[in-house]
Design a protein around this motif. Sequence first.
Motif, PDB file in Angstrom:
ATOM      1  N   GLY A  60       0.806  -1.215   0.000  1.00  0.00           N
ATOM      2  CA  GLY A  60       0.000   0.000   0.000  1.00  0.00           C
ATOM      3  C   GLY A  60       0.838   1.264   0.000  1.00  0.00           C
ATOM      4  N   ARG A 600      -7.229  -2.986   3.287  1.00  0.00           N
ATOM      5  CA  ARG A 600      -6.313  -2.825   2.151  1.00  0.00           C
ATOM      6  C   ARG A 600      -7.054  -2.368   0.900  1.00  0.00           C
ATOM      7  N   ARG A 604      -6.146   1.056  -0.998  1.00  0.00           N
ATOM      8  CA  ARG A 604      -5.661   1.063  -2.385  1.00  0.00           C
ATOM      9  C   ARG A 604      -6.582   1.891  -3.279  1.00  0.00           C
TER      10      ARG A 604
END
Length: 710
Positions: A60, A600, A604
């Motif tokens: 990330g 996540r 993202r």
Amino acid sequence: MKRTLRTTLLTTGALIAALAVPATAAPAVDADVRVDLRVLVVSDGGPATDAIAAELDAAGTPYAEIDLTRTDRPVIDAAYLADTVDGRERAKFQAVVLPNDNPFPAGSPEMAALAAYERTYDIPQVDAYTYARPEAGLQYPVYGGYSGSVDGVRAQVTDAGRAGPFGYLDGPVPFEDNSPAVGESYAYLSTPAAGADFTPYVEATIPGTTKRGSLVGEYRHDGRRELVVTFVYNRYQQQFRLLARGIVAWLTDGVHLGTSRNYFAVHVDDVFAADDRWNSTLNCTPGDVDCTDPNATPDPIRMLPADVDRALAWQRERGFTLDFAYNGAGSVDHREDHDGADPLADKLIAERAGFRWINHTYTHAFLGCQQNTTVVPWRCATNADGSVRWVSRYDVSDEIAHNAVWGRAAGLPLDDDELVTGEHSGLRVLPQQPADNPNLALALADNGVTWLASDNSREPGQRQIGPATTVPRHPMNIFYNAGRAAEQVDEYNWIYTGRAQGGSGICEDHPDTTTCLPGPLDPATGYADHIVPLERQIALGHVLANDPKPHFIHQSNLAEDRIAYPVLDGVLGTYDTLFAANTPVVNLRMKDIGTELQRRTAWRTAVRGGQVTAYRVGTTVTVDGPDGVAVPATMPEGTTRAGSAFGEAYAGGRSGWTAAAQAPLTLTLPAPATSATAPATGGPAPATGPAPHARVPEGVAEPLSPGAGS
């Protein structure tokens, strides 16, 4: 490495002027300069820069990529690299990744711009894969070095590497050698050039000598810092996976957005139940819908109390907890058939606190469409109008609720929001059932289920099923219908050999299958010699790739020959030989894995949508992102947030997720102890042209499937 910020004002104009004025030492950098937390990746389409970009993406960490093979790419000049924002000088990138030490034509203004930028703002540069040469701080390999294959080599981290960016490693760095017929790794081993300020971090013995040559090292020259990598790799190879964390740590001076852990979780399905055994004569599993021989008699495999003792002892030895996905009807049925006795259930319930528990439905029923098993393969039964006949909402809900009630009555420590359905049923399964059972989402809501297991080999991404988010699980190639090693090998041979060898022919029909065999494995040795090393390597690859998804096996694999343990021991034992105590395996339960994956995805999306602004000014890091999106970050030890320690200690730094607040996130870095950019002590002149072409062997250009020889 800590970036040292000093108090001499430099402007963008100064950067432009620096393009034509070589410097011999790192200049002072104003503590008021803003450095954006973003990496510039300059790619030539090769596997090495691709691997580093993939590592940044997985963690990330924001980055911008310039593809040198495109004619419409941006031109790298002073304006591209730096500007002024709100009256403050800004360096747009905290680090630079190049394919090699100089991928541009001789006299390139772009390389001059990059060199001036790095010198002006103390920006580190990684040479992803370069030829050993004086321009990179190393002697040419022909002068006592080596150029060639390093397949199977065991490299070592130096004392300087352990004291620096690779302090999380505590053993050798083994290079893969999966196939003797394919070149997988190529390297240039060499020693520092005369007078060069070069510090090796990872070395290997130069063949035919007792000397060690550098594979990864830091070269300081002309006020710049380069991490020089002289072996080629792709994103999947173990040697890169071991070193990737340190490359990023060096690249970012330990200050970057994104976070990475080494995760491993193992779900054991069908606990309390029995799993039907593979029949090596019929080449099918009696009791399964596709085993239609009238003489096929099920032969169940079920754990014994001694197997529970072994599981508990193994967990203590490894410092690891297994997740038991249970079916309560397995015990109820066993008691009915054995005058009320079930020693296994009695033992498991008495030792229930030693494991984590997950509802796996009461009878392990198939919860998708109603199956028509009069044909092979089965297909969905249909109504008179041709519509699919689905398992009802009531029946799906009863499977979930009945098992939860049974588990609570047994005192199992449950989280009712987690569920694993039998065979991941209810979810779509191709080709027979291309859609989810529409009653599944309703039943999940009826029972408060918010995390639902799915099969990663079918659906690697998370998705929403009513109130629940899926948690993809990696299937291990340790078969549910095998309790003994010889059974596992027999079924493995059947699946992965050709028809002429008595196999299923799947590899002839699907030649891209990665586990195909050139010939049958020896029933006596095939499991230990081939299947165990292969499964260990595949699972360890997931562990080293910042992949939190759980793996799943079955209770049958903990019974009889206990065939799961050699693989699990291989993963954890190998890990222990490679990593320092400050980098333990992270062993999460299913809902926590789901939360990690969910965070996540949101992060993202925000980064790729340009919704995140992050920068460093002096010892202050500021991150501003969308409301409701948690922020992952990795910082040096000593970093604080509002006076308290930031994150958790891992791999020598501090990292973790910080819940988003309405105000920007502010972190305070520890004051640097020493200058990170001492002048070089002499050495070769800066590179004036691109690095010579470096060899990329087949096993790197095309990722090679892991094999038993590794």
